[in-house]
Design an enzyme around this catalytic site. Sequence first.
Site, PDB file in Angstrom:
ATOM      1  N   HIS A 211     -27.439-103.943 -70.516  1.00  0.00           N
ATOM      2  CA  HIS A 211     -27.154-104.369 -71.897  1.00  0.00           C
ATOM      3  C   HIS A 211     -27.855-105.709 -72.113  1.00  0.00           C
ATOM      4  CE1 HIS A 211     -24.001-104.771 -75.354  1.00  0.00           C
ATOM      5  NE2 HIS A 211     -25.110-105.412 -75.642  1.00  0.00           N
TER       6      HIS A 211
ATOM      7  N   GLU B 115     -27.878-100.275 -73.462  1.00  0.00           N
ATOM      8  CA  GLU B 115     -26.913-100.578 -74.512  1.00  0.00           C
ATOM      9  C   GLU B 115     -27.425-101.742 -75.355  1.00  0.00           C
ATOM     10  OE1 GLU B 115     -23.326-101.633 -72.515  1.00  0.00           O
ATOM     11  OE2 GLU B 115     -22.843 -99.575 -71.950  1.00  0.00           O
TER      12      GLU B 115
ATOM     13  N   HIS C 220     -15.693 -99.373 -70.439  1.00  0.00           N
ATOM     14  CA  HIS C 220     -15.094-100.686 -70.664  1.00  0.00           C
ATOM     15  C   HIS C 220     -13.748-100.788 -69.928  1.00  0.00           C
ATOM     16  CE1 HIS C 220     -15.804-104.506 -72.756  1.00  0.00           C
ATOM     17  NE2 HIS C 220     -14.524-104.681 -72.564  1.00  0.00           N
TER      18      HIS C 220
END
Length: 238
Positions: free
Chosen positions: A43, A70, A190
């Site tokens: 990310h 991401e 997450h």
Amino acid sequence: MTKLSVNINKIATLRNARGGNNPDVVRVAKDAERFGAQGITVHPRPDERHIRYDDVMQLKDTVTTEFNIEGYPDKRYMELIRLAKPAQATLVPDPPEAITSNTGWDTISHRDMLTDIIAELHEYGVRTSIFINPETKYFEPAKFTGTDRVELYTEPYASLFPSDPENAVKPYVEVSVLARELGLGLNAGHDLDLHNLAFLKQNIPWMGEVSIGHALICDALYYGLENTIQMYRRQLEL
């Protein structure tokens, strides 16, 4: 089978704390795959506080499993996807200063924007996934954007799981059934860890992929990276 994608952002955070190239992000990605990771997730953020854009360009030629990038779909992210052509682009609604992802897309108000972005990503030949909260109202609009998959934001599940696992997983099962009915592929991520991962998988066995970084890297400090990846793989096979 639910695939395990290892998020290596924290490896880059450790490297950046001292400068230089120790630990080597590219080597860790290769080792993680050798140890059983079925994908690598990064990310990159605009301030490059962990994964850098140069890392992405090196990883695109290194990762042999599924490379997942991401990010918030600004111009720089879209150009990065165009150049790197990962297996998957996961769209998150984070502002640049966010420490970590903390909510999913409002696919109702952002439907038109996401539709245009996803169409462009498909032109690059990249599979798309939208980070999404476990609320049914967001799923039909997500389908209309043309996305291939949705990624369930699982922090609420992880927070409630220790005290009430049944109620923690209930809304996720509900929206996962809806996603399957709509023909949407399903990812999750997450705050998933060795304590809560198996229960989620047992209740939603058709998940395509989980992306895990922080907890897995923390566990690797105690168990070693190879052993830790295998431990997470076993949780997905229970």
